[in-house]
Design a protein around this motif. Structure first.
Motif, PDB file in Angstrom:
ATOM      1  N   LEU A   1     -86.495  13.662  33.615  1.00 30.88           N
ATOM      2  CA  LEU A   1     -86.156  13.985  35.002  1.00 30.88           C
ATOM      3  C   LEU A   1     -85.636  15.411  35.126  1.00 30.88           C
ATOM      4  N   GLU A   2     -84.821  15.819  34.184  1.00 30.56           N
ATOM      5  CA  GLU A   2     -84.304  17.186  34.230  1.00 30.56           C
ATOM      6  C   GLU A   2     -85.407  18.207  34.001  1.00 30.56           C
ATOM      7  N   GLN A   3     -86.394  17.857  33.176  1.00 22.85           N
ATOM      8  CA  GLN A   3     -87.541  18.743  32.971  1.00 22.85           C
ATOM      9  C   GLN A   3     -88.402  18.826  34.229  1.00 22.85           C
ATOM     10  N   GLU A   4     -88.527  17.707  34.960  1.00 19.60           N
ATOM     11  CA  GLU A   4     -89.272  17.718  36.223  1.00 19.60           C
ATOM     12  C   GLU A   4     -88.535  18.544  37.266  1.00 19.60           C
ATOM     13  N   LEU A   5     -87.226  18.492  37.232  1.00 28.43           N
ATOM     14  CA  LEU A   5     -86.397  19.174  38.216  1.00 28.43           C
ATOM     15  C   LEU A   5     -86.333  20.675  37.974  1.00 28.43           C
ATOM     16  N   ALA A   6     -86.435  21.111  36.722  1.00 30.08           N
ATOM     17  CA  ALA A   6     -86.291  22.535  36.383  1.00 30.08           C
ATOM     18  C   ALA A   6     -87.262  23.441  37.138  1.00 30.08           C
ATOM     19  N   PRO A   7     -88.573  23.143  37.184  1.00 26.74           N
ATOM     20  CA  PRO A   7     -89.475  24.043  37.918  1.00 26.74           C
ATOM     21  C   PRO A   7     -89.190  24.058  39.426  1.00 26.74           C
ATOM     22  N   LEU A   8     -88.760  22.907  39.951  1.00 23.98           N
ATOM     23  CA  LEU A   8     -88.449  22.871  41.379  1.00 23.98           C
ATOM     24  C   LEU A   8     -87.237  23.753  41.692  1.00 23.98           C
ATOM     25  N   ARG A   9     -86.240  23.708  40.827  1.00 21.77           N
ATOM     26  CA  ARG A   9     -85.068  24.572  41.014  1.00 21.77           C
ATOM     27  C   ARG A   9     -85.452  26.039  40.872  1.00 21.77           C
ATOM     28  N   ARG A  10     -86.334  26.300  39.920  1.00 20.88           N
ATOM     29  CA  ARG A  10     -86.799  27.676  39.725  1.00 20.88           C
ATOM     30  C   ARG A  10     -87.523  28.167  40.974  1.00 20.88           C
ATOM     31  N   GLY A  11     -88.366  27.312  41.549  1.00 18.71           N
ATOM     32  CA  GLY A  11     -89.079  27.678  42.780  1.00 18.71           C
ATOM     33  C   GLY A  11     -88.116  27.878  43.935  1.00 18.71           C
ATOM     34  N   LEU A  12     -87.098  27.044  44.044  1.00 14.41           N
ATOM     35  CA  LEU A  12     -86.090  27.183  45.105  1.00 14.41           C
ATOM     36  C   LEU A  12     -85.339  28.501  44.944  1.00 14.41           C
ATOM     37  N   HIS A  13     -84.982  28.819  43.703  1.00 18.41           N
ATOM     38  CA  HIS A  13     -84.308  30.094  43.447  1.00 18.41           C
ATOM     39  C   HIS A  13     -85.205  31.270  43.827  1.00 18.41           C
ATOM     40  N   ALA A  14     -86.479  31.173  43.475  1.00 16.48           N
ATOM     41  CA  ALA A  14     -87.425  32.249  43.820  1.00 16.48           C
ATOM     42  C   ALA A  14     -87.525  32.408  45.333  1.00 16.48           C
ATOM     43  N   CYS A  15     -87.527  31.303  46.058  1.00 18.49           N
ATOM     44  CA  CYS A  15     -87.576  31.375  47.528  1.00 18.49           C
ATOM     45  C   CYS A  15     -86.335  32.077  48.065  1.00 18.49           C
ATOM     46  N   GLN A  16     -85.172  31.765  47.525  1.00 18.20           N
ATOM     47  CA  GLN A  16     -83.926  32.398  47.970  1.00 18.20           C
ATOM     48  C   GLN A  16     -83.976  33.903  47.708  1.00 18.20           C
ATOM     49  N   VAL A  17     -84.444  34.273  46.522  1.00 18.39           N
ATOM     50  CA  VAL A  17     -84.528  35.692  46.160  1.00 18.39           C
ATOM     51  C   VAL A  17     -85.508  36.408  47.077  1.00 18.39           C
ATOM     52  N   LEU A  18     -86.657  35.806  47.317  1.00 20.92           N
ATOM     53  CA  LEU A  18     -87.678  36.443  48.172  1.00 20.92           C
ATOM     54  C   LEU A  18     -87.194  36.578  49.612  1.00 20.92           C
ATOM     55  N   LEU A  19     -86.517  35.587  50.132  1.00 21.06           N
ATOM     56  CA  LEU A  19     -86.031  35.655  51.506  1.00 21.06           C
ATOM     57  C   LEU A  19     -84.923  36.696  51.658  1.00 21.06           C
ATOM     58  N   ALA A  20     -84.217  36.976  50.578  1.00 19.96           N
ATOM     59  CA  ALA A  20     -83.160  37.992  50.638  1.00 19.96           C
ATOM     60  C   ALA A  20     -83.738  39.406  50.596  1.00 19.96           C
ATOM     61  N   GLN A  21     -84.988  39.547  50.149  1.00 21.25           N
ATOM     62  CA  GLN A  21     -85.622  40.864  50.055  1.00 21.25           C
ATOM     63  C   GLN A  21     -86.153  41.309  51.414  1.00 21.25           C
ATOM     64  N   GLU A  22     -86.293  42.568  51.509  1.00 18.90           N
ATOM     65  CA  GLU A  22     -86.902  43.139  52.713  1.00 18.90           C
ATOM     66  C   GLU A  22     -88.354  43.468  52.405  1.00 18.90           C
ATOM     67  N   GLY A  23     -89.139  43.628  53.419  1.00 25.75           N
ATOM     68  CA  GLY A  23     -90.526  44.023  53.224  1.00 25.75           C
ATOM     69  C   GLY A  23     -91.506  42.866  53.277  1.00 25.75           C
ATOM     70  N   LEU A  24     -91.057  41.682  53.635  1.00 22.09           N
ATOM     71  CA  LEU A  24     -91.966  40.541  53.767  1.00 22.09           C
ATOM     72  C   LEU A  24     -92.484  40.491  55.196  1.00 22.09           C
ATOM     73  N   THR A  25     -93.727  40.091  55.326  1.00 25.71           N
ATOM     74  CA  THR A  25     -94.271  39.918  56.669  1.00 25.71           C
ATOM     75  C   THR A  25     -93.679  38.661  57.285  1.00 25.71           C
TER      76      THR A  25
END
Length: 174
Positions: free
Chosen positions: A102-126
Motif C-alpha cells: 500500500l505504501e508503494q502504491e501511495l508513493a507515486p501518487l504523493r509524488r504526483g501531488l507534490h509535483a502538482c503543488q510545485v507546478l502551481l507555485a511556478q509562474e509561466g503556466l498557461t
C-alpha cells in the motif's frame, strides 16, 4: 441421568466411530451399527477386545496423575501452541507485506501531488495548464484521502493486535 452404553463410552473415550470398532473386532460396519441401535448383540469373540478397552478405562487413578496422559496432553498443548505461534507469525508477515504494498502504491501518487503543488507555485503556466494541474491535484488528493489513510490505519491496528497476541502466546509456559 442419561447413561451411555458400553459401546458409546468406548467411542467417546477413544474418539472413534463405528468403522474403527468394526476394524478392531473384525466385523462389518453394519454389524456394529446394528449393535449400537440395539438390534443385535456382540458374541464373546467380538466382546473380548472391547472388554480390554473397557478395563483400561476403568482405572481408579485420576487423570491428572496418569503420567502418559499428562505427558501426551502437555505435548499436544505445546504442539498446538507452536502451530498457533507459527500461524500468527505468518499472518504478521503478510500484514507487513500488505502495508508495504500500500505504501508503494501511495508513493507515486504523493509524488504526483507534490509535483502538482510545485507546478502551481511556478509562474509561466498557461491558464489551460493551470486548470489541468489543479484538477489533477484535486483528483490525487481525493484518491489519496479516500483510499489509503483508512486502509493503512486498519492494517497497522490489525498488525499491532496480532503482535500483541503473539507476545501473549510466546509468554505461555506449561
Amino acid at each position: 441421568m442419561y447413561k451411555t452404553s458400553f459401546l458409546d463410552t468406548l467411542k467417546m473415550c477413544f474418539g472413534v466411530g463405528n468403522t474403527s470398532i468394526a476394524n478392531l473386532i473384525g466385523t462389518s460396519i453394519d454389524f456394529v451399527k446394528s449393535v449400537s441401535a440395539g438390534r443385535r448383540s456382540f458374541s464373546l469373540t467380538h466382546y473380548q477386545p472391547l472388554l480390554k478397552l473397557q478395563q483400561a478405562l476403568s482405572l481408579d487413578t485420576p487423570l491428572e496423575e496418569l503420567a502418559h496422559a499428562t505427558h501426551a496432553c502437555l505435548q499436544d498443548k505445546t504442539e498446538a501452541l507452536n502451530a498457533e505461534i507459527k500461524k500468527l507469525e505468518q499472518s504478521i508477515l503478510r500484514k507487513k507485506e500488505t502495508l508495504e504494498d500500500l505504501e508503494q502504491e501511495l508513493a507515486p501518487l504523493r509524488r504526483g501531488l507534490h509535483a502538482c503543488q510545485v507546478l502551481l507555485a511556478q509562474e509561466g503556466l498557461t491558464e489551460h495548464e493551470q486548470k489541468w494541474i489543479a484538477l489533477r491535484r484535486r483528483h490525487l488528493t481525493s484518491k489519496i484521502n479516500d483510499r489509503y489513510p483508512l486502509k493503512i490505519s486498519l492494517i497497522k491496528s490489525k498488525l499491532a493486535g496480532l503482535q500483541a497476541e503473539l507476545q501473549v502466546l510466546k509468554g505461555i509456559r506449561w
